[in-house]
Design a protein around this motif. Sequence first.
Motif, PDB file in Angstrom:
ATOM      1  N   LEU A 192       0.868  -1.178   0.000  1.00 13.36           N
ATOM      2  CA  LEU A 192       0.000   0.000   0.000  1.00 13.36           C
ATOM      3  C   LEU A 192       0.907   1.231   0.000  1.00 13.36           C
ATOM      4  O   LEU A 192       1.699   1.413   0.919  1.00 13.36           O
ATOM      5  N   PRO A 193       0.808   2.108  -0.995  1.00 16.63           N
ATOM      6  CA  PRO A 193       1.808   3.150  -1.188  1.00 16.63           C
ATOM      7  C   PRO A 193       1.925   4.171  -0.055  1.00 16.63           C
ATOM      8  O   PRO A 193       3.019   4.588   0.273  1.00 16.63           O
ATOM      9  N   CYS A 194       0.852   4.592   0.549  1.00 15.95           N
ATOM     10  CA  CYS A 194       0.930   5.633   1.574  1.00 15.95           C
ATOM     11  C   CYS A 194       1.070   5.068   2.983  1.00 15.95           C
ATOM     12  O   CYS A 194       1.334   5.810   3.921  1.00 15.95           O
ATOM     13  N   MET A 195       0.905   3.764   3.149  1.00 10.94           N
ATOM     14  CA  MET A 195       0.915   3.172   4.485  1.00 10.94           C
ATOM     15  C   MET A 195       2.134   2.302   4.764  1.00 10.94           C
ATOM     16  O   MET A 195       2.517   2.143   5.913  1.00 10.94           O
ATOM     17  N   ASP A 196       2.735   1.723   3.725  1.00 10.49           N
ATOM     18  CA  ASP A 196       3.816   0.763   3.905  1.00 10.49           C
ATOM     19  C   ASP A 196       5.178   1.408   3.699  1.00 10.49           C
ATOM     20  O   ASP A 196       5.360   2.241   2.816  1.00 10.49           O
ATOM     21  N   ASP A 197       6.115   0.993   4.535  1.00 12.08           N
ATOM     22  CA  ASP A 197       7.516   1.379   4.392  1.00 12.08           C
ATOM     23  C   ASP A 197       8.292   0.098   4.101  1.00 12.08           C
ATOM     24  O   ASP A 197       8.311  -0.814   4.927  1.00 12.08           O
ATOM     25  N   VAL A 198       8.929   0.021   2.948  1.00 11.07           N
ATOM     26  CA  VAL A 198       9.625  -1.193   2.522  1.00 11.07           C
ATOM     27  C   VAL A 198      11.122  -1.002   2.719  1.00 11.07           C
ATOM     28  O   VAL A 198      11.713  -0.064   2.174  1.00 11.07           O
TER      29      VAL A 198
END
Length: 106
Positions: free
Chosen positions: A39-45
């Motif tokens: 999820l682009p705005c919620m996940d930090d990879v």
Amino acid sequence: PFSLFFTIKIVSEYERAVILRLGRLTSRRAKGPGLFFILPCMDDVNVVDLRTVTFDVPPQEILTRDSVTVRVDGVVYFRIFNPTMSVIKVENAYNSTFLLAQTTMR
């Protein structure tokens, strides 16, 4: 690619991805190799390289017991076995390993 709902992330064979959703670990295991959705705005990879890393320890001058100065240098080889713990427990694993090797050599 930009998307509001999900994004595809690809991780190589020698890498693993640790995903933090809103600052919390999503699963105990790291993802990879292959592709997965985030999820682009919620996940930090955080992508961790599992290959063996080498670096030179700069020369150090050491004073021996009989008051002789000796110049010592070294090479360090290390590999990350648990990428999840590497991301969660240590801020920068590469820099901390370098400083630990330099301190141990003194």
